[in-house]
Design a protein around this motif. Structure first.
Motif, PDB file in Angstrom:
ATOM      1  N   ALA A  67       0.709  -1.365  -0.048  1.00  0.00           N
ATOM      2  CA  ALA A  67       0.102   0.013  -0.044  1.00  0.00           C
ATOM      3  C   ALA A  67       0.836   1.219  -0.016  1.00  0.00           C
ATOM      4  O   ALA A  67       0.690   2.421  -1.033  1.00  0.00           O
ATOM      5  CB  ALA A  67      -1.046   0.074   1.163  1.00  0.00           C
ATOM      6  N   MET A  72      -1.034   4.236  -1.427  1.00  0.00           N
ATOM      7  CA  MET A  72      -2.534   3.980  -1.161  1.00  0.00           C
ATOM      8  C   MET A  72      -2.741   3.488   0.310  1.00  0.00           C
ATOM      9  O   MET A  72      -1.788   3.095   1.021  1.00  0.00           O
ATOM     10  CB  MET A  72      -3.136   2.920  -2.038  1.00  0.00           C
ATOM     11  N   ASP A  73      -3.770   3.675   0.866  1.00  0.00           N
ATOM     12  CA  ASP A  73      -3.881   3.042   2.128  1.00  0.00           C
ATOM     13  C   ASP A  73      -4.770   1.704   2.178  1.00  0.00           C
ATOM     14  O   ASP A  73      -4.940   1.111   1.001  1.00  0.00           O
ATOM     15  CB  ASP A  73      -5.105   3.901   3.080  1.00  0.00           C
ATOM     16  N   SER A  75      -6.962  -0.139   2.927  1.00  0.00           N
ATOM     17  CA  SER A  75      -8.425  -0.663   2.696  1.00  0.00           C
ATOM     18  C   SER A  75      -8.616  -0.188   1.009  1.00  0.00           C
ATOM     19  O   SER A  75      -9.392  -0.858   0.431  1.00  0.00           O
ATOM     20  CB  SER A  75      -9.468   0.229   3.698  1.00  0.00           C
ATOM     21  N   THR A  76      -7.954   0.630   0.539  1.00  0.00           N
ATOM     22  CA  THR A  76      -8.211   1.157  -0.752  1.00  0.00           C
ATOM     23  C   THR A  76      -7.563   0.304  -1.679  1.00  0.00           C
ATOM     24  O   THR A  76      -8.103  -0.242  -2.865  1.00  0.00           O
ATOM     25  CB  THR A  76      -7.666   2.617  -1.131  1.00  0.00           C
ATOM     26  N   LEU A  77      -6.351  -0.454  -1.281  1.00  0.00           N
ATOM     27  CA  LEU A  77      -5.542  -1.250  -1.921  1.00  0.00           C
ATOM     28  C   LEU A  77      -6.347  -2.519  -1.878  1.00  0.00           C
ATOM     29  O   LEU A  77      -6.667  -3.279  -3.098  1.00  0.00           O
ATOM     30  CB  LEU A  77      -4.059  -1.638  -1.417  1.00  0.00           C
ATOM     31  N   THR A  78      -7.177  -3.093  -0.706  1.00  0.00           N
ATOM     32  CA  THR A  78      -8.055  -4.104  -0.941  1.00  0.00           C
ATOM     33  C   THR A  78      -8.862  -4.044  -1.589  1.00  0.00           C
ATOM     34  O   THR A  78      -9.170  -5.220  -2.504  1.00  0.00           O
ATOM     35  CB  THR A  78      -8.138  -4.425   0.715  1.00  0.00           C
ATOM     36  N   ALA A  79      -9.620  -3.070  -1.975  1.00  0.00           N
ATOM     37  CA  ALA A  79     -10.666  -2.805  -2.967  1.00  0.00           C
ATOM     38  C   ALA A  79     -10.297  -2.709  -4.081  1.00  0.00           C
ATOM     39  O   ALA A  79     -10.879  -3.268  -4.830  1.00  0.00           O
ATOM     40  CB  ALA A  79     -11.361  -1.304  -2.537  1.00  0.00           C
ATOM     41  N   ALA A  80      -9.086  -2.381  -4.459  1.00  0.00           N
ATOM     42  CA  ALA A  80      -8.286  -2.262  -5.739  1.00  0.00           C
ATOM     43  C   ALA A  80      -8.037  -3.625  -6.470  1.00  0.00           C
ATOM     44  O   ALA A  80      -7.982  -4.088  -7.413  1.00  0.00           O
ATOM     45  CB  ALA A  80      -7.309  -1.383  -5.898  1.00  0.00           C
TER      46      ALA A  80
END
Length: 156
Positions: A67, A72-73, A75-80
């Protein structure tokens, strides 16, 4: 709205002409559109392409380490990661030493797609470099690399 309710035009123009953040945002959007267009035939956005490239390493990185590399944070990376995982281009695997942590691993299908997409990425880069010139391109890369994120607690 009356002129007393708006900022003076000189202030707006000064910010427009000097704000590094605004200039970087505008340039980032323009670059993103260029590379999104180049990568569209492969079903990738520029962000997805960068994520897959970042995963092309022998040891799959944990999300927590990946991340910050991608700015990226987690949680944003997990979503991506999710749409790419659904396509079979990467997979989440448990960390061998910390079962609560997950690592992200590119799949052979992901590598194959990168191999197909890289010529389009190179062509888009060559067009951009020819438009702005190699000296400007290198100066931009060096200048942008000097900008560091704030510490996680937000202290300057």
């Amino acid at each position: 709205m009356s002129s007393s309710e708006t900022l003076p035009a000189a202030t707006v123009h000064h910010i427009r002409d000097t704000c590094l953040c605004l200039a970087a945002q505008r340039a980032a959007r323009a670059l993103a559109r260029r590379f999104d267009e180049a990568l569209r035939p492969f079903g990738l956005t520029n962000g997805q392409f960068s994520l897959l490239v970042a995963l092309n390493q022998a040891e799959p990185p944990p999300i927590g380490r990946l991340a910050p590399f991608l700015a990226m944070d987690p949680s944003t990376l997990t979503a991506a990661v999710k749409p790419l995982a659904r396509r079979g281009l990467l997979r989440l695997i448990p960390d061998a030493t910390d079962r609560r942590s997950r690592r992200v691993q590119i799949t052979p299908e992901g590598v194959a797609l990168l191999r197909e997409a890289i010529p389009a990425w190179r062509a888009a880069h060559a067009r951009l470099d020819s438009e702005i010139g190699p000296t400007t391109a290198e100066a931009l890369r060096q200048g942008l690399a000097e900008i560091r994120p704030l510490p996680a607690d937000g202290a300057a």
